[in-house]
Design an enzyme around this catalytic site. Structure first.
Site, PDB file in Angstrom:
ATOM      1  N   CYS A 113       0.813  -1.222   0.000  1.00  0.00           N
ATOM      2  CA  CYS A 113       0.000   0.000   0.000  1.00  0.00           C
ATOM      3  C   CYS A 113       0.845   1.270   0.000  1.00  0.00           C
ATOM      4  O   CYS A 113       0.313   2.364  -0.161  1.00  0.00           O
ATOM      5  CB  CYS A 113      -0.945  -0.006   1.185  1.00  0.00           C
ATOM      6  N   HIS A 253      -3.383   6.635   2.236  1.00  0.00           N
ATOM      7  CA  HIS A 253      -3.797   5.332   1.717  1.00  0.00           C
ATOM      8  C   HIS A 253      -5.166   5.010   2.311  1.00  0.00           C
ATOM      9  O   HIS A 253      -5.396   5.167   3.517  1.00  0.00           O
ATOM     10  CB  HIS A 253      -2.763   4.274   2.104  1.00  0.00           C
ATOM     11  N   ASN A 283     -10.132  -0.885   0.256  1.00  0.00           N
ATOM     12  CA  ASN A 283      -8.669  -0.752   0.223  1.00  0.00           C
ATOM     13  C   ASN A 283      -8.143  -1.356  -1.086  1.00  0.00           C
ATOM     14  O   ASN A 283      -8.167  -2.577  -1.258  1.00  0.00           O
ATOM     15  CB  ASN A 283      -8.087  -1.484   1.445  1.00  0.00           C
TER      16      ASN A 283
HETATM   17  N1  ACO Z   1     -17.967  -9.138   9.998  1.00  0.00           N
HETATM   18  C1  ACO Z   1     -18.430  -9.394  11.243  1.00  0.00           C
HETATM   19  N2  ACO Z   1     -17.625  -9.668  12.286  1.00  0.00           N
HETATM   20  C2  ACO Z   1     -16.305  -9.651  12.062  1.00  0.00           C
HETATM   21  C3  ACO Z   1     -15.747  -9.389  10.786  1.00  0.00           C
HETATM   22  C4  ACO Z   1     -16.645  -9.134   9.737  1.00  0.00           C
HETATM   23  N3  ACO Z   1     -16.234  -8.854   8.497  1.00  0.00           N
HETATM   24  N4  ACO Z   1     -14.417  -9.449  10.879  1.00  0.00           N
HETATM   25  C5  ACO Z   1     -14.110  -9.752  12.157  1.00  0.00           C
HETATM   26  N5  ACO Z   1     -15.269  -9.877  12.874  1.00  0.00           N
HETATM   27  C6  ACO Z   1     -15.418 -10.179  14.282  1.00  0.00           C
HETATM   28  C7  ACO Z   1     -14.276 -10.961  14.846  1.00  0.00           C
HETATM   29  O1  ACO Z   1     -14.465 -12.343  14.621  1.00  0.00           O
HETATM   30  C8  ACO Z   1     -14.342 -10.623  16.323  1.00  0.00           C
HETATM   31  O2  ACO Z   1     -15.352 -11.395  16.914  1.00  0.00           O
HETATM   32  P1  ACO Z   1     -15.148 -11.992  18.403  1.00  0.00           P
HETATM   33  O3  ACO Z   1     -14.999 -10.788  19.285  1.00  0.00           O
HETATM   34  O4  ACO Z   1     -16.401 -12.756  18.610  1.00  0.00           O
HETATM   35  O5  ACO Z   1     -13.900 -12.810  18.329  1.00  0.00           O
HETATM   36  C9  ACO Z   1     -14.839  -9.169  16.322  1.00  0.00           C
HETATM   37  O6  ACO Z   1     -15.427  -8.953  15.017  1.00  0.00           O
HETATM   38  C10 ACO Z   1     -13.751  -8.143  16.533  1.00  0.00           C
HETATM   39  O7  ACO Z   1     -12.659  -8.462  15.682  1.00  0.00           O
HETATM   40  P2  ACO Z   1     -11.350  -7.600  15.669  1.00  0.00           P
HETATM   41  O8  ACO Z   1     -10.395  -8.189  14.691  1.00  0.00           O
HETATM   42  O9  ACO Z   1     -10.878  -7.377  17.076  1.00  0.00           O
HETATM   43  O10 ACO Z   1     -11.922  -6.223  15.104  1.00  0.00           O
HETATM   44  P3  ACO Z   1     -11.216  -4.834  15.002  1.00  0.00           P
HETATM   45  O11 ACO Z   1     -12.030  -3.829  15.697  1.00  0.00           O
HETATM   46  O12 ACO Z   1      -9.746  -4.928  15.334  1.00  0.00           O
HETATM   47  O13 ACO Z   1     -11.327  -4.526  13.438  1.00  0.00           O
HETATM   48  C11 ACO Z   1     -10.068  -4.622  11.384  1.00  0.00           C
HETATM   49  C12 ACO Z   1     -10.734  -5.408  12.506  1.00  0.00           C
HETATM   50  C13 ACO Z   1     -11.118  -3.790  10.678  1.00  0.00           C
HETATM   51  C14 ACO Z   1      -9.460  -5.596  10.405  1.00  0.00           C
HETATM   52  C15 ACO Z   1      -8.995  -3.683  11.995  1.00  0.00           C
HETATM   53  O14 ACO Z   1      -8.136  -4.420  12.838  1.00  0.00           O
HETATM   54  C16 ACO Z   1      -8.169  -3.015  10.920  1.00  0.00           C
HETATM   55  O15 ACO Z   1      -8.653  -2.179  10.207  1.00  0.00           O
HETATM   56  N6  ACO Z   1      -6.889  -3.337  10.828  1.00  0.00           N
HETATM   57  C17 ACO Z   1      -6.015  -2.773   9.796  1.00  0.00           C
HETATM   58  C18 ACO Z   1      -6.236  -3.547   8.545  1.00  0.00           C
HETATM   59  C19 ACO Z   1      -5.673  -2.912   7.341  1.00  0.00           C
HETATM   60  O16 ACO Z   1      -5.927  -1.759   7.055  1.00  0.00           O
HETATM   61  N7  ACO Z   1      -4.927  -3.702   6.591  1.00  0.00           N
HETATM   62  C20 ACO Z   1      -4.485  -3.361   5.323  1.00  0.00           C
HETATM   63  C21 ACO Z   1      -3.155  -2.726   5.303  1.00  0.00           C
HETATM   64  S1  ACO Z   1      -2.896  -2.305   3.684  1.00  0.00           S
HETATM   65  C22 ACO Z   1      -1.950  -3.435   2.785  1.00  0.00           C
HETATM   66  O17 ACO Z   1      -0.770  -3.401   2.844  1.00  0.00           O
HETATM   67  C23 ACO Z   1      -2.545  -4.412   1.895  1.00  0.00           C
END
Ligand code: ACO
Length: 326
Positions: A113, A253, A283
Site C-alpha cells: 500500500c 492510503h 482498500n
Molecule cells: N464481519 C463481522 N464480524 C467480524 C468481521 C466481519 N467482516 N471481521 C471480524 N469480525 C469479528 C471478529 O471475529 C471478532 O469477533 P469476536 O470478538 O467474537 O472474536 C470481532 O469482530 C472483533 O474483531 P477484531 O479483529 O478485534 O476487530 P477490530 O475492531 O480490530 O477490526 C479490522 C478489525 C477492521 C481488520 C482492523 O483491525 C483493521 O482495520 N486493521 C487494519 C487492517 C488494514 O488496514 N490492513 C491493510 C493494510 S494495507 C496493505 O498493505 C494491503
C-alpha cells in the site's frame, strides 16, 4: 529540478459489490463493516480484467489526457503485489506492450500500500539523472485474487483498481518536493501470503488452503498504521517547515476510516483536510492514492499550486509519504 504530475487517472472495474452483497456469502453485515472500517462497497475485477489490463487502461487515460505519444514514454514503474504472473514476466512489461510504449524501460516494484508513494520517489531519482523525461508511475491491484473469500476478517476490506500518473520535469518550483520511504521488516508476517513463493512453493498440494491467501493480524496492522501515519506526516511537515494551515490536502492510503480519523485526531489536523473515498472502493492497496487523486480532480478539489501530503502504509511493513506542490 522538480518533477510534476502532468496527468492522473484511474481504471475501476464495473462490478460493484456492496456490503449487503457480501453479507449473502460470508458471515458479516453492512453494519459491522461500516462501523469498523467505513467501507460500503468495493469493485471486483472480472477474469478478463487482469492486473496488466487494468494498469494499461489507467495508463492509456493519462497518456490521452496529457496528449502524450506512447513512444515518448521513457519508463514504466508499476507498483503491485498482485501481478499477472508470480515470478516472471513483470506486469509492467505486459503493460508496455498493451499501451505501445516501445521505447520505455519497464519494471515492477513491490511495496504494497506504500507502493505508489515509493514509485513517485523512485521516478524522481531517475529523472534527476537527466536520462528520462516522461515516466509513468502506476499503482494497480487485483486484491480479489489473493483474498480468502471464506475469511470475513480480510475479504471485506479490499477492492480492485488501477491508478496512474504521467511525470515530467516541471520547469518551475511546483511538483514533488520531498519524500520519506521507510520499512519495518520485523513486522513482515503481520500481513502475508504464506504459500506460492520460493520459501513455500505451491505445486498443487497444500495442507492448509488458507495459506494460499492473504492472512493478516488486523490489530497489529491497525496500530502500526495509526502510528506511522502520524510520524510520516509530522516529519514531512517539520522537514519542509509546513504548518497545518499550509497543507491543503492529506491524501492517505485508503485502508480504514478509523485509522485515518485516529491519525488526524492525534495530529490535531482538521478531518476535512484528509480526503477519503474508501466508502466506495475499499482498500485498493497501491492503487488507492492515485485513485483518490483522480476523484479529487474530477470533483474540482485538486488545483495547481496546492500543497499535498500523501501517506502510504501497509504490508512489508512499509510506510512512506510524498510532499507535492500540485
Ligand atoms: N464481519 C463481522 N464480524 C467480524 C468481521 C466481519 N467482516 N471481521 C471480524 N469480525 C469479528 C471478529 O471475529 C471478532 O469477533 P469476536 O470478538 O467474537 O472474536 C470481532 O469482530 C472483533 O474483531 P477484531 O479483529 O478485534 O476487530 P477490530 O475492531 O480490530 O477490526 C479490522 C478489525 C477492521 C481488520 C482492523 O483491525 C483493521 O482495520 N486493521 C487494519 C487492517 C488494514 O488496514 N490492513 C491493510 C493494510 S494495507 C496493505 O498493505 C494491503
Amino acid at each position: 529540478m522538480k518533477i510534476k504530475v502532468e496527468a492522473v487517472d484511474a481504471y475501476i472495474p464495473k462490478n460493484r459489490v456492496s456490503n449487503q452483497d457480501l453479507a449473502k456469502k460470508v458471515d458479516t453485515s453492512d453494519e459491522w463493516i461500516r462501523s469498523h472500517t467505513g467501507i460500503g462497497a468495493r469493485h471486483i475485477a472480472s477474469e478478463e480484467e487482469t492486473l496488466s489490463y487494468m494498469a494499461a487502461e489507467a495508463a492509456k487515460k493519462v497518456l490521452a489526457k496529457s496528449d502524450t505519444d506512447p513512444l515518448d514514454v521513457d519508463m514504466i514503474i508499476l507498483s503491485t503485489i498482485t501481478p499477472d504472473y508470480s515470478s516472471t514476466p513483470s506486469s509492467s512489461c505486459i503493460v508496455q506492450d498493451l499501451i505501445g510504449a516501445k521505447n520505455a524501460a519497464a519494471f515492477d516494484i513491490k511495496a504494497a500500500c506504500s507502493g505508489f508513494v515509493y514509485g513517485m520517489e523512485i521516478a524522481r531519482g531517475l529523472m534527476m539523472t537527466g536520462q528520462y523525461k516522461k515516466i509513468l508511475v502506476i499503482g494497480a491491484e487485483k486484491m480479489s485474487s489473493v483474498l480468502n473469500w471464506e475469511d470475513r476478517s480480510t475479504c471485506v476490506l479490499f477492492g480492485d483498481a488501477a491508478g496512474a500518473v504521467l511525470l515530467s520535469p516541471s520547469g518551475d518550483e511546483s511538483g514533488l518536493q520531498d519524500s520519506i520511504l521507510r520499512a519495518e521488516g520485523q513486522g513482515a508476517l503481520a500481513l502475508y501470503q504464506k504459500a506460492g513463493g520460493t520459501r513455500n512453493p505451491f505445486h498443487g498440494e497444500i495442507e492448509d488452503k488458507a495459506d494460499l491467501y492473504l492472512t493478516m493480524d488486523g490489530r497489529a496492522v491497525y496500530n502500526f498504521a495509526v502510528r506511522v501515519n502520524v510520524s510520516i506526516l509530522k516529519e514531512l511537515m517539520e522537514r519542509n517547515r509546513l504548518s497545518i494551515d499550509d497543507v491543503d490536502w492529506v491524501v492517505p492510503h485508503q485502508a480504514n476510516a478509523r485509522i485515518i480519523s485516529a491519525a488526524a485526531k492525534r495530529l490535531n489536523f482538521p478531518q476535512e483536510k484528509f480526503f477519503m473515498n474508501l466508502e466506495e472502493y475499499a482498500n485498493t492497496s497501491a492503487a488507492s492514492i492515485p485513485l483518490a487523486l483522480t476523484q479529487m480532480e474530477r470533483e474540482g478539489k485538486l488545483k495547481r499550486g496546492q500543497r499535498i501530503l500523501t501517506v502510504g502504509f501497509g504490508a512489508g511493513l512499509t510506510y512512506a509519504g510524498n510532499y507535492i506542490i500540485w
